[in-house]
Design a protein around this motif. Sequence first.
Motif, PDB file in Angstrom:
ATOM      1  N   UNK A 169      85.193  71.761  75.620  1.00  0.00           N
ATOM      2  CA  UNK A 169      83.988  71.041  76.173  1.00  0.00           C
ATOM      3  C   UNK A 169      84.511  69.716  76.763  1.00  0.00           C
ATOM      4  N   UNK A 170      83.852  69.463  77.965  1.00  0.00           N
ATOM      5  CA  UNK A 170      83.827  68.137  78.389  1.00  0.00           C
ATOM      6  C   UNK A 170      82.987  67.444  77.778  1.00  0.00           C
ATOM      7  N   UNK A 171      83.219  66.050  77.599  1.00  0.00           N
ATOM      8  CA  UNK A 171      82.544  65.197  77.024  1.00  0.00           C
ATOM      9  C   UNK A 171      81.032  64.920  78.060  1.00  0.00           C
ATOM     10  N   UNK A 172      79.952  64.774  77.123  1.00  0.00           N
ATOM     11  CA  UNK A 172      78.745  64.471  78.075  1.00  0.00           C
ATOM     12  C   UNK A 172      79.103  62.885  78.568  1.00  0.00           C
ATOM     13  N   UNK A 173      78.333  62.875  79.838  1.00  0.00           N
ATOM     14  CA  UNK A 173      78.544  61.631  80.753  1.00  0.00           C
ATOM     15  C   UNK A 173      77.209  60.952  80.735  1.00  0.00           C
ATOM     16  N   UNK A 174      77.092  59.725  80.231  1.00  0.00           N
ATOM     17  CA  UNK A 174      75.892  58.735  80.436  1.00  0.00           C
ATOM     18  C   UNK A 174      76.263  57.617  81.445  1.00  0.00           C
ATOM     19  N   UNK A 175      77.461  57.757  82.070  1.00  0.00           N
ATOM     20  CA  UNK A 175      77.666  56.579  82.771  1.00  0.00           C
ATOM     21  C   UNK A 175      77.841  56.934  84.058  1.00  0.00           C
ATOM     22  N   UNK A 176      76.904  56.299  85.164  1.00  0.00           N
ATOM     23  CA  UNK A 176      76.946  56.815  86.525  1.00  0.00           C
ATOM     24  C   UNK A 176      78.229  56.278  87.381  1.00  0.00           C
ATOM     25  N   UNK A 178      81.272  57.214  86.462  1.00  0.00           N
ATOM     26  CA  UNK A 178      81.798  58.352  86.605  1.00  0.00           C
ATOM     27  C   UNK A 178      81.176  59.689  87.035  1.00  0.00           C
ATOM     28  N   UNK A 179      80.131  59.602  87.582  1.00  0.00           N
ATOM     29  CA  UNK A 179      79.317  60.888  88.045  1.00  0.00           C
ATOM     30  C   UNK A 179      79.785  61.081  89.407  1.00  0.00           C
ATOM     31  N   UNK A 180      79.790  62.340  89.895  1.00  0.00           N
ATOM     32  CA  UNK A 180      79.912  62.919  91.263  1.00  0.00           C
ATOM     33  C   UNK A 180      78.634  62.770  92.000  1.00  0.00           C
ATOM     34  N   UNK A 181      78.350  61.817  92.601  1.00  0.00           N
ATOM     35  CA  UNK A 181      77.114  61.415  93.355  1.00  0.00           C
ATOM     36  C   UNK A 181      76.905  62.195  94.607  1.00  0.00           C
ATOM     37  N   UNK A 182      77.955  63.108  95.330  1.00  0.00           N
ATOM     38  CA  UNK A 182      77.721  63.750  96.443  1.00  0.00           C
ATOM     39  C   UNK A 182      77.722  65.297  96.343  1.00  0.00           C
ATOM     40  N   UNK A 183      78.035  66.004  94.992  1.00  0.00           N
ATOM     41  CA  UNK A 183      78.012  67.219  94.875  1.00  0.00           C
ATOM     42  C   UNK A 183      76.597  67.987  94.871  1.00  0.00           C
ATOM     43  N   UNK A 184      76.182  68.848  95.874  1.00  0.00           N
ATOM     44  CA  UNK A 184      75.106  69.528  95.956  1.00  0.00           C
ATOM     45  C   UNK A 184      74.841  70.754  95.545  1.00  0.00           C
ATOM     46  N   UNK A 185      75.830  71.659  96.041  1.00  0.00           N
ATOM     47  CA  UNK A 185      76.209  73.081  95.656  1.00  0.00           C
ATOM     48  C   UNK A 185      77.087  73.130  94.542  1.00  0.00           C
ATOM     49  N   UNK A 186      76.985  73.889  93.330  1.00  0.00           N
ATOM     50  CA  UNK A 186      77.988  74.383  92.455  1.00  0.00           C
ATOM     51  C   UNK A 186      77.955  75.735  91.995  1.00  0.00           C
ATOM     52  N   UNK A 187      79.001  76.343  92.317  1.00  0.00           N
ATOM     53  CA  UNK A 187      79.047  77.935  92.128  1.00  0.00           C
ATOM     54  C   UNK A 187      80.152  77.977  90.810  1.00  0.00           C
ATOM     55  N   UNK A 204      76.666  65.432  87.651  1.00  0.00           N
ATOM     56  CA  UNK A 204      76.131  66.070  88.976  1.00  0.00           C
ATOM     57  C   UNK A 204      74.799  65.582  89.049  1.00  0.00           C
ATOM     58  N   UNK A 205      74.452  64.351  89.110  1.00  0.00           N
ATOM     59  CA  UNK A 205      73.007  64.048  89.397  1.00  0.00           C
ATOM     60  C   UNK A 205      72.404  64.424  90.667  1.00  0.00           C
ATOM     61  N   UNK A 206      72.922  64.698  91.816  1.00  0.00           N
ATOM     62  CA  UNK A 206      72.284  65.302  93.079  1.00  0.00           C
ATOM     63  C   UNK A 206      72.281  66.630  93.367  1.00  0.00           C
ATOM     64  N   UNK A 207      72.878  67.661  92.147  1.00  0.00           N
ATOM     65  CA  UNK A 207      72.703  68.864  92.486  1.00  0.00           C
ATOM     66  C   UNK A 207      71.712  69.424  92.771  1.00  0.00           C
ATOM     67  N   UNK A 208      71.667  70.179  93.956  1.00  0.00           N
ATOM     68  CA  UNK A 208      70.370  70.835  94.278  1.00  0.00           C
ATOM     69  C   UNK A 208      70.366  72.427  94.017  1.00  0.00           C
ATOM     70  N   UNK A 209      71.752  73.015  94.129  1.00  0.00           N
ATOM     71  CA  UNK A 209      71.774  74.559  93.980  1.00  0.00           C
ATOM     72  C   UNK A 209      72.924  74.556  93.008  1.00  0.00           C
ATOM     73  N   UNK A 225      69.653  63.617  73.781  1.00  0.00           N
ATOM     74  CA  UNK A 225      69.573  64.573  75.152  1.00  0.00           C
ATOM     75  C   UNK A 225      70.417  64.265  76.174  1.00  0.00           C
ATOM     76  N   UNK A 226      71.321  65.149  76.682  1.00  0.00           N
ATOM     77  CA  UNK A 226      72.211  64.728  77.882  1.00  0.00           C
ATOM     78  C   UNK A 226      71.400  64.781  79.307  1.00  0.00           C
ATOM     79  N   UNK A 227      71.758  63.805  79.965  1.00  0.00           N
ATOM     80  CA  UNK A 227      71.023  63.811  81.397  1.00  0.00           C
ATOM     81  C   UNK A 227      71.226  65.041  82.033  1.00  0.00           C
ATOM     82  N   UNK A 228      70.450  65.676  82.728  1.00  0.00           N
ATOM     83  CA  UNK A 228      70.555  66.642  83.579  1.00  0.00           C
ATOM     84  C   UNK A 228      70.079  66.490  84.922  1.00  0.00           C
ATOM     85  N   UNK A 229      70.746  67.076  86.010  1.00  0.00           N
ATOM     86  CA  UNK A 229      70.335  66.974  87.359  1.00  0.00           C
ATOM     87  C   UNK A 229      68.669  67.035  87.478  1.00  0.00           C
TER      88      UNK A 229
END
Length: 572
Positions: A169-176, A178-187, A204-209, A225-229
Amino acid sequence: SSTCFEDLSNELIYEIFNYLDSWEIYKTFVQLNIRFQYLFGSDIFRLKINLPSLAKRNFFLRSEKLVKPNINRIVSLSLSNHCAVDSFFDLFSIHSFISLETLILNRVTSNKLLIELLNSLVLLPHLFTLYITSSTYYLDVNPIIQCIFHLPIIKYCKLKCYGELESTLLPCNHDKNYQCQTLEHLVIDGDFSFNQLTPILTYTPRLTHLSCRLESSFDFKTNEPPPMPSYLTDINLNCCNVSFDEIEKFLSKTSHHLQRLRLTMHGNNTFLCADRWEQLIVNHMPHLHMFDFMCLIREYDHPLDCILSDQLLDSFKSSFWANRQWFFRYQYRPSNCGTFEGIFYSTHPYRRKSYELYRCGTYETTINSVSHLTIGIDSVPMDTFIHFPNVTKLTLIKNDIDSNRPLKINLNEIVPLMQLTRLVIRESMFSVSQLIVLLRFSLNIESLTFIGVSFIDEPHSLIRRSDQAASISKASKVTELRIDDECSLEYVHFFARLCPRVQDLAIVTTRRQHESIVRFLLSGHLQHLFFVCLGYLSTSEGEQIERMIDRDSRIFHYTIKNHHTGWYLWWW
């Protein structure tokens, strides 16, 4: 009046070029005159390079003539050959593709090479779309995911994994930071668990799809609770061995802005509870306007689910469902063993690109969205009036042990066979005569695949069948042939006669016939063949074939690679 192509404006010609392959443009137009040379070589024109499965000489020719002189103008690059990815990046450094916006890497076999490439992609300032298909046997996706999250402007990412995945598992991220602020679509198309997916989403806080294939349970525990998009509008989940409780927990945290939800559930009938879905949607999905649902009930589920299909459908006919124009259908297919497989799915309209047809009523309808149709050809009644006008890929599953009996249904009334480009026959007993009849009406097939198929013909009868196949072979367009079962030399001879233009061949050879089959394949009978995958060979057997090739000098400038899916052979 008529207009010559050369009379068109430069702007219009560039518009036309955008619909054509760059290599075809180069071959067709560049040598015509100085004007087209200028148009093709201008910095205004951006190239989209596709290097599919090619003979080795053609691969290097395109690399030299098309890629090398235009490397600064390439905005899209696609590599599709198991062996070509390594060879391509031996020729070129990824840093040189400074205008690259889209990168497609299919069939990557080296995890080390993939990580090195991803680390280098950080230097490409315009890359926003990434497709990766990995066939590494035991893949740790965490380093890959972390590299992707470091790409400066990535917006769309698709990661497809054929091999087994590690469960770390990746460690949960609570630090902005280290977040990917551009990713919108993840498959993510691999056997992930909720445990693995949840930490990924904290980056991936900006994830839409989000689209993901999930397996196994959800037991992720944390004190906080881990932060979710919070911007998800589209979720597509394909789940196996996942409970309603787990899905409910996930959707309740991610679906406040959800507009479109597509779910495919395998082998768990707890999802067929209309009241529970209604409560989940009302309480957590106020903006949902598309609910596309499919539940596949396998033979190990309770058999009463099949009998109570009317009551099941009635529970999804309340005003809640009717007011939203969400309708459903149920079909099932009993097997020879007395068990069944059932499918409960959304209709009106049916939106998916794939469809599984087993048992249906005699209503007449047309489904336009489907491009891949799977038919259980022993359970579909002869009076079926359902039609799929846009299908280009057909999968046939035939379970009846009476394989000499002709097909019970007129496939051409269900799908226009002449427009098919891909045919898959799986988990069945099939005769060569049936195959010949089917191919006679499907002359535009380019890819032919057999998975778990047992041919019932005796080897000595194939000579007579080869004469019957002669008329088909003249018109055959099959360039890709896959036989995922032991194939004897006699059958290799037959398929070489049936599909003389095959270029890419994957087979499992019969024991003690490896060398004789390879000798035949390299003898020149298949003049277009340049790539072979020999499945399930041991290391010693593969090395023995390599020594035979060197000894016989049948091909030159070849590449041979040992991979967990087989031995790959690619030549000039």
